[in-house]
Design an enzyme around this catalytic site. Structure first.
Site, PDB file in Angstrom:
ATOM      1  N   ASN A 194      73.865   0.028  67.660  1.00 42.35           N
ATOM      2  CA  ASN A 194      74.931  -0.947  67.443  1.00 42.35           C
ATOM      3  C   ASN A 194      75.719  -0.556  66.198  1.00 42.35           C
ATOM      4  O   ASN A 194      75.192  -0.583  65.081  1.00 42.35           O
ATOM      5  CB  ASN A 194      74.359  -2.354  67.258  1.00 42.35           C
ATOM      6  CG  ASN A 194      75.429  -3.349  66.804  1.00 42.35           C
ATOM      7  OD1 ASN A 194      76.264  -3.778  67.583  1.00 42.35           O
ATOM      8  ND2 ASN A 194      75.444  -3.680  65.510  1.00 42.35           N
ATOM      9  N   GLU A 195      76.954  -0.131  66.394  1.00 43.06           N
ATOM     10  CA  GLU A 195      77.936   0.072  65.326  1.00 43.06           C
ATOM     11  C   GLU A 195      77.508   1.087  64.258  1.00 43.06           C
ATOM     12  O   GLU A 195      78.032   1.081  63.142  1.00 43.06           O
ATOM     13  CB  GLU A 195      78.297  -1.264  64.678  1.00 43.06           C
ATOM     14  CG  GLU A 195      78.932  -2.248  65.657  1.00 43.06           C
ATOM     15  CD  GLU A 195      79.374  -3.557  65.026  1.00 43.06           C
ATOM     16  OE1 GLU A 195      79.085  -3.799  63.841  1.00 43.06           O
ATOM     17  OE2 GLU A 195      80.020  -4.364  65.731  1.00 43.06           O
TER      18      GLU A 195
ATOM     19  N   GLU B   2      81.176  -7.169  72.428  1.00 41.33           N
ATOM     20  CA  GLU B   2      81.013  -8.076  71.287  1.00 41.33           C
ATOM     21  C   GLU B   2      82.350  -8.697  70.933  1.00 41.33           C
ATOM     22  O   GLU B   2      83.358  -7.994  70.783  1.00 41.33           O
ATOM     23  CB  GLU B   2      80.486  -7.350  70.040  1.00 41.33           C
ATOM     24  CG  GLU B   2      79.020  -7.447  69.795  1.00 41.33           C
ATOM     25  CD  GLU B   2      78.654  -7.021  68.378  1.00 41.33           C
ATOM     26  OE1 GLU B   2      79.433  -7.324  67.445  1.00 41.33           O
ATOM     27  OE2 GLU B   2      77.602  -6.385  68.208  1.00 41.33           O
TER      28      GLU B   2
END
Length: 538
Positions: A210-211, A303
């Site tokens: 994630n990111e 998201e």
């Protein structure tokens, strides 16, 4: 030197049995057998059919004069084909799920651990949260890379309920080393997790992190020397995670990061909506109005979110009555986004008049959150097949807090979750204003063809219908639409400046009827900010 042992392995599924005898040396051994299920019942995600599961039992026993009890494994497995279609096209790069030959729009949210305390990760608590996802017409959850690899209970329940899982590897928002010791540790961890989870039909894809790619642009050291950190990122993501997952689970997609424009593409997917999956945070973090959701058309938005206060019972669980104030220390302590409460208030005053008390503030914050996420989801669903998935941030909470979740810490529903049940319905009326034009679109994911009736009315704030005097006559505009699966229909549109009244004098009401399946729903659209309207006290 121990002698080889003769091992008998028997497998049972769907009334069939297969037995294999094999001499096995000391240590690990692979025993294989093939079994064929003719015309199996297929596993489908929620809303598309039965999440069919089969009981598979395998036992292994040693052939000796006094054999020990056999070792028995029991699993429930599903049969389905699943592809992540991510191909270059005229827009950029697509991203969608193809399950059993059918394109599926992923509707859902992001999942975080069920509680801050592991002792509370019970099967009952997990099932309660998953049932709420199902009740809101969700078919997909993203297990966020800042949380944990979930329990067997979680994946078993998702298998049973037909919930697709976007599975992040547990790396998030950070710069990770690429030393031999660290990568060796990662390899052991991901190997264990893939072996544990790959039998579950609910797992739709593996995602590297994630990111973590975006994090390279966040920190001073990495901003000064991005090339070095991209090398570290690639050694971890492709060199270890990608290689292990492709080797152990070759039939599933490995997606390098979330967000990501695709393999070997290190571009910004917070603001680009043309490739892969997108995280869109310009409304919450950059303070843009809700209409900014209409300025992008993601291929898949994994998201996006907006905060609200939890319900009063949650507030009362951690704050005394004298601290029922958004600026009180107790409420600030339960808000972990540094500017979170300020953003809620600033945005609230953009759309509403100042509430008269704390209860009204709490309620309006939830109304605001529901409007924000509805604005995004309705529009993005109406751009199908360009957009083929929306997973808002977030489903649940790890503790009682002011947050982005649609469920309170105790599992009860915020207003957003009730709204999600409507905007994730298989047949949806999407109402929005874009570039000065009112749009009414009908989105259908129903597997069958239907006749839908749409009634559109302009109503003033005294409840009186207003004639819409353009090409149509009278106070009610009626359209009959023949709808098919995975289709979007532009039902009606009108420039807002051609209405027979001012935008602050009325609202639009659209009613959808599909009599043959008993569907009746009503949607409303404010034509300007509610604070500008002369709302009548009921």
């Amino acid at each position: 030197m121990p002698k080889p042992m003769k091992v008998v392995v028997s497998s049972y599924i769907d009334g069939k049995k297969a037995t294999v005898e094999q001499e096995c040396e000391q240590g690990n051994a692979v025993v294989s057998t093939n079994m064929v299920i003719q015309n199996p019942r297929l596993w489908w995600p929620h809303g598309y059919g039965e999440a069919a599961l089969y009981d598979l039992v395998v036992d292994a026993a040693v052939q000796t004069a006094n054999p020990p009890q056999p070792h028995v494994i029991h699993k429930r497995i599903g049969f389905r084909s699943l592809q992540v279609i991510s191909q270059e096209d005229s827009i950029g790069r697509s991203f969608k799920f193809l399950i059993n030959g059918k394109e599926i729009f992923a509707k859902g949210a992001n999942w975080i651990p069920a509680d801050a305390l592991p002792s509370r990760w019970t099967r009952a608590r997990i099932e309660h949260l998953l049932n709420s996802a199902i009740d809101a017409n969700m078919n997909c959850l993203r297990v966020w890379g800042g949380g944990r690899y979930e329990s067997d209970d979680f994946y078993e329940l998702c298998d049973q309920k037909g919930i697709l899982i976007w599975q992040d590897c547990m790396f998030s928002c950070a710069l990770y080393p690429s030393s031999r010791e660290f990568l060796s540790n990662v390899e052991a961890e991901i190997t264990a997790q893939v072996k544990r989870l790959s039998d579950h039909p609910c797992i739709a894809l593996w995602c590297g992190n994630n990111e973590a790619l975006g994090a390279i642009t966040w920190y001073e050291d990495s901003k000064k020397n991005p090339a070095r950190y991209i090398v570290d990122y690639d050694r971890l993501t492709e060199g270890v995670l990608g290689n292990v997952i492709r080797k152990l689970d070759p039939d599933r997609c490995f997606w390098p990061s979330s967000p990501s424009a695709g393999p070997d593409d290190f571009s910004d997917n917070w603001h680009s909506d043309e490739r892969g999956d997108m995280h869109f945070w310009s409304v919450w973090h950059e303070g843009k109005p809700f209409s900014a959701y209409l300025d992008v058309q993601p291929r898949f938005c994994s998201e996006f979110g907006f905060q609200a206060l939890p319900c009063m019972s949650t507030i009362a669980s951690f704050a005394h009555r004298e601290e029922w104030n958004i600026g009180a220390p107790a409420l600030e302590a339960h808000q972990k986004n540094p500017q979170g409460n300020s953003i809620i208030l600033e945005s609230l005053l953009r759309y509403f008049r100042m509430p008269s008390g704390f209860h009204e503030l709490l309620y309006l914050s939830q109304v605001q959150q529901a409007i924000a996420i509805r604005t995004a989801v309705e529009f993005w669903r109406s751009t199908m097949p360009r957009c083929m998935g929306t997973l808002y941030w977030q489903l649940n909470d790890v503790w009682p807090a002011i947050s982005w979740s649609s469920l309170n810490y105790d599992g009860s529903w915020k207003l957003l979750h009730y709204e999600a049940r409507r905007f994730y319905a298989p047949i949806l009326l999407a109402l929005f204003i874009k570039d000065g034009i009112i749009h009414v679109r009908l989105v259908s994911e129903s597997p069958n063809n239907h006749k839908a009736k749409v009634y559109i009315k302009l109503i003033d704030f005294y409840g009186r219908p207003i004639d819409i005097t353009s090409k149509e006559q009278g106070p009610i505009i009626e359209h009959v639409v023949s709808i098919e699966e995975n289709q979007v229909y532009q039902v009606w549109e009108m420039p807002i400046d051609e209405l027979p009244c001012k935008a602050n004098e009325a609202f639009l009401e659209a009613t959808l009827e599909v009599p043959e399946i008993g569907l009746f729903s009503t949607s409303i659209l404010f034509l300007t900010e509610p604070k500008r309207c002369g709302l009548i006290d009921p």
